[in-house]
Design a protein around this motif. Structure first.
Motif, PDB file in Angstrom:
ATOM      1  N   CYS A 154       0.790  -1.105   0.091  1.00  0.00           N
ATOM      2  CA  CYS A 154      -0.058  -0.014  -0.041  1.00  0.00           C
ATOM      3  C   CYS A 154       0.737   1.332   0.106  1.00  0.00           C
ATOM      4  O   CYS A 154       1.820   1.314   0.799  1.00  0.00           O
ATOM      5  CB  CYS A 154      -0.974  -0.022   1.178  1.00  0.00           C
ATOM      6  SG  CYS A 154      -1.862   1.438   1.378  1.00  0.00           S
ATOM      7  N   ARG A 155       0.408   2.176  -0.846  1.00  0.00           N
ATOM      8  CA  ARG A 155       1.175   3.665  -0.870  1.00  0.00           C
ATOM      9  C   ARG A 155       0.009   4.571  -0.440  1.00  0.00           C
ATOM     10  O   ARG A 155       0.742   5.907  -0.707  1.00  0.00           O
ATOM     11  CB  ARG A 155       1.870   3.643  -2.107  1.00  0.00           C
ATOM     12  CG  ARG A 155       2.988   2.971  -2.320  1.00  0.00           C
ATOM     13  CD  ARG A 155       3.942   3.294  -3.553  1.00  0.00           C
ATOM     14  NE  ARG A 155       3.165   3.359  -4.791  1.00  0.00           N
ATOM     15  CZ  ARG A 155       3.655   3.485  -6.144  1.00  0.00           C
ATOM     16  NH1 ARG A 155       5.072   3.849  -5.846  1.00  0.00           N
ATOM     17  NH2 ARG A 155       3.045   3.370  -7.061  1.00  0.00           N
ATOM     18  N   CYS A 156      -1.088   4.230  -0.386  1.00  0.00           N
ATOM     19  CA  CYS A 156      -2.230   5.327  -0.186  1.00  0.00           C
ATOM     20  C   CYS A 156      -2.406   5.496   1.303  1.00  0.00           C
ATOM     21  O   CYS A 156      -2.988   6.279   1.891  1.00  0.00           O
ATOM     22  CB  CYS A 156      -3.345   4.915  -0.735  1.00  0.00           C
ATOM     23  SG  CYS A 156      -4.373   3.688  -0.113  1.00  0.00           S
ATOM     24  N   CYS A 172      -1.694  -3.904   0.405  1.00  0.00           N
ATOM     25  CA  CYS A 172      -2.912  -3.091  -0.421  1.00  0.00           C
ATOM     26  C   CYS A 172      -3.650  -4.160  -0.523  1.00  0.00           C
ATOM     27  O   CYS A 172      -3.841  -5.287  -0.682  1.00  0.00           O
ATOM     28  CB  CYS A 172      -2.415  -3.012  -1.732  1.00  0.00           C
ATOM     29  SG  CYS A 172      -3.692  -2.293  -2.843  1.00  0.00           S
ATOM     30  N   THR A 198      -8.277  -0.489  -1.156  1.00  0.00           N
ATOM     31  CA  THR A 198      -8.812   0.583  -0.950  1.00  0.00           C
ATOM     32  C   THR A 198      -8.550   1.873  -1.674  1.00  0.00           C
ATOM     33  O   THR A 198      -9.328   3.060  -1.702  1.00  0.00           O
ATOM     34  CB  THR A 198      -8.497   0.893   0.592  1.00  0.00           C
ATOM     35  OG1 THR A 198      -9.091  -0.188   1.418  1.00  0.00           O
ATOM     36  CG2 THR A 198      -9.452   2.023   1.115  1.00  0.00           C
ATOM     37  N   HIS A 199      -7.511   1.882  -2.270  1.00  0.00           N
ATOM     38  CA  HIS A 199      -6.859   3.082  -3.129  1.00  0.00           C
ATOM     39  C   HIS A 199      -7.781   3.286  -4.311  1.00  0.00           C
ATOM     40  O   HIS A 199      -8.066   4.598  -4.704  1.00  0.00           O
ATOM     41  CB  HIS A 199      -5.368   2.922  -3.803  1.00  0.00           C
ATOM     42  CG  HIS A 199      -5.389   1.462  -4.614  1.00  0.00           C
ATOM     43  ND1 HIS A 199      -5.237   0.283  -4.130  1.00  0.00           N
ATOM     44  CD2 HIS A 199      -5.630   1.545  -5.879  1.00  0.00           C
ATOM     45  CE1 HIS A 199      -4.906  -0.502  -5.241  1.00  0.00           C
ATOM     46  NE2 HIS A 199      -5.488   0.286  -6.362  1.00  0.00           N
TER      47      HIS A 199
HETATM   48 FE1  FES Z   1      -3.141   1.499  -0.550  1.00  0.00          FE
HETATM   49 FE2  FES Z   1      -3.947  -0.095  -2.369  1.00  0.00          FE
HETATM   50  S1  FES Z   1      -2.316   1.450  -2.327  1.00  0.00           S
HETATM   51  S2  FES Z   1      -4.764   0.149  -0.554  1.00  0.00           S
END
Ligand code: FES
Length: 76
Positions: A40-42, A51, A54-55
């Protein structure tokens, strides 16, 4: 558009993960990655640091364009 980003420069990114820590650092063993993992990067995944998709909801709601880091073994 520039004024939008300028006005949001000091907005907190992480609102859920390890808020008691000064800095969130995660370690993943290479052996646990297997053939492929998405990170995940968000900062919105319930499975952070992985991840959970959810992004997509975040991007739809905000017009953002964030997505995961995909780590995979090279195909030979
Ligand atoms: Fe955060 Fe996919 S990059 S949930």
């Amino acid at each position: 558009i520039i004024s939008y980003f300028t006005s949001r420069r000091n907005v907190r990114v992480n609102c859920t993960h390890k808020l008691e820590c000064d800095k969130v650092v995660d370690t993943v063993d290479m052996e646990d990655i297997g053939d492929k993992k998405t990170f995940c990067r968000c900062w919105k995944s319930s499975k952070f640091p992985y991840c959970d998709g959810t992004h997509n909801k975040h991007n739809k709601e905000t017009g953002d364009n964030v997505g995961p880091l995909i780590v995979q073994k090279s195909k030979q």
